[in-house]
Design a protein around this motif. Sequence first.
Motif, PDB file in Angstrom:
ATOM      1  N   HIS A  18      69.305  33.615  75.688  1.00 42.46           N
ATOM      2  CA  HIS A  18      68.046  33.023  75.428  1.00 42.46           C
ATOM      3  C   HIS A  18      67.690  33.647  74.112  1.00 42.46           C
ATOM      4  O   HIS A  18      67.624  35.036  73.830  1.00 42.46           O
ATOM      5  CB  HIS A  18      66.839  33.417  76.326  1.00 42.46           C
ATOM      6  N   GLU A  21      64.955  36.010  73.413  1.00 40.08           N
ATOM      7  CA  GLU A  21      65.002  37.411  73.804  1.00 40.08           C
ATOM      8  C   GLU A  21      66.116  38.050  72.705  1.00 40.08           C
ATOM      9  O   GLU A  21      66.083  39.329  72.356  1.00 40.08           O
ATOM     10  CB  GLU A  21      65.865  37.520  75.293  1.00 40.08           C
ATOM     11  N   GLN A  47      67.655  25.647  75.107  1.00 34.94           N
ATOM     12  CA  GLN A  47      66.545  26.756  74.690  1.00 34.94           C
ATOM     13  C   GLN A  47      65.367  26.340  74.516  1.00 34.94           C
ATOM     14  O   GLN A  47      64.638  25.832  73.768  1.00 34.94           O
ATOM     15  CB  GLN A  47      67.181  27.081  73.174  1.00 34.94           C
ATOM     16  N   ASP A  48      64.550  27.007  75.585  1.00 35.89           N
ATOM     17  CA  ASP A  48      63.220  26.774  75.767  1.00 35.89           C
ATOM     18  C   ASP A  48      62.566  27.758  75.120  1.00 35.89           C
ATOM     19  O   ASP A  48      61.899  28.839  75.607  1.00 35.89           O
ATOM     20  CB  ASP A  48      62.504  26.694  77.334  1.00 35.89           C
ATOM     21  N   ILE A  49      62.262  27.690  73.818  1.00 33.48           N
ATOM     22  CA  ILE A  49      61.621  28.760  73.090  1.00 33.48           C
ATOM     23  C   ILE A  49      60.530  28.228  72.346  1.00 33.48           C
ATOM     24  O   ILE A  49      60.509  26.939  71.732  1.00 33.48           O
ATOM     25  CB  ILE A  49      62.904  29.554  71.834  1.00 33.48           C
TER      26      ILE A  49
END
Length: 280
Positions: A18, A21, A47-49
């Motif tokens: 991720h 992170e 990528q859930d950002i």
Amino acid sequence: MKIRQITPAIGAEISEVHLGEVSRDPAQFAQVKDLLLKHRVLFFRNQDITRAEHVAFARCFGELETHPVAGSDPENPGLVRIYRSDNPHSNENTYHCDGLWRPNPSMGAVLRCVECPEIGGDTIWVNMVKAYEELPEDIKRVVDKLRAKAGIEHTFGATMAPEDRAKLGRDHPPAEHPVVRTHPETGEKILYVGAFSTHFVNYSTPENVRHGLDKVPGAALLLNYLVSRAGIPEYQVRWSWKPGDIAVWDNRSTQHYACNDYYPAPRKMERAGIVGDVPY
């Protein structure tokens, strides 16, 4: 992290990570950077950002740059919105490295897919180290000594009103770079001309020119040949986007081409470009 090399020449898909992170973990970031130097472009699915995490991850590589034409997100300076929905024209469907018109072109970029068509809108990246390595030796002897100008006025400025285009040219005068640059971290030699390149500045010497035919079309034909090297399929990787995908590339050793084959479907991308060094 899991690593899947995509082509022999360029590109790897990285999973089980991720990037939010990674932006907070120097050890993970160091691993990602090493992979980037090796594969030149990295791809991350799902990528859930947030935009803030996007910017934070890009800033791990260095300071972010602004763009004189494309607008930035007001809450996240340096995050450029590349939204296509109602205009079939594109500035990105040429082989180019970002910011070649700058004295210090981009080091790299982090591009996130917000929305994309069901089919079309792929992006191609090219290994420009191989594009140089596999040049004929007699061509290498000529181009190793050459320098070329690159500009923004004839590209992004082409659709502007004449006075606006002239101002863009004054604000961002053409930059001069070596035709073959050296990668500051790996020492590799890179073919460093593309869509922003306009002409050589030191071609017309007794070594290269015997007659006017050598000087005028000769230099232009050589530049066109060098630019066309990015179109060789064996040097490329092609990525089909899905929402949530992120691509990270080394802009020093690659070029890219965003396929403009999806109109009138929308395509919304957000890019954080990273300030680069002065090529040598």
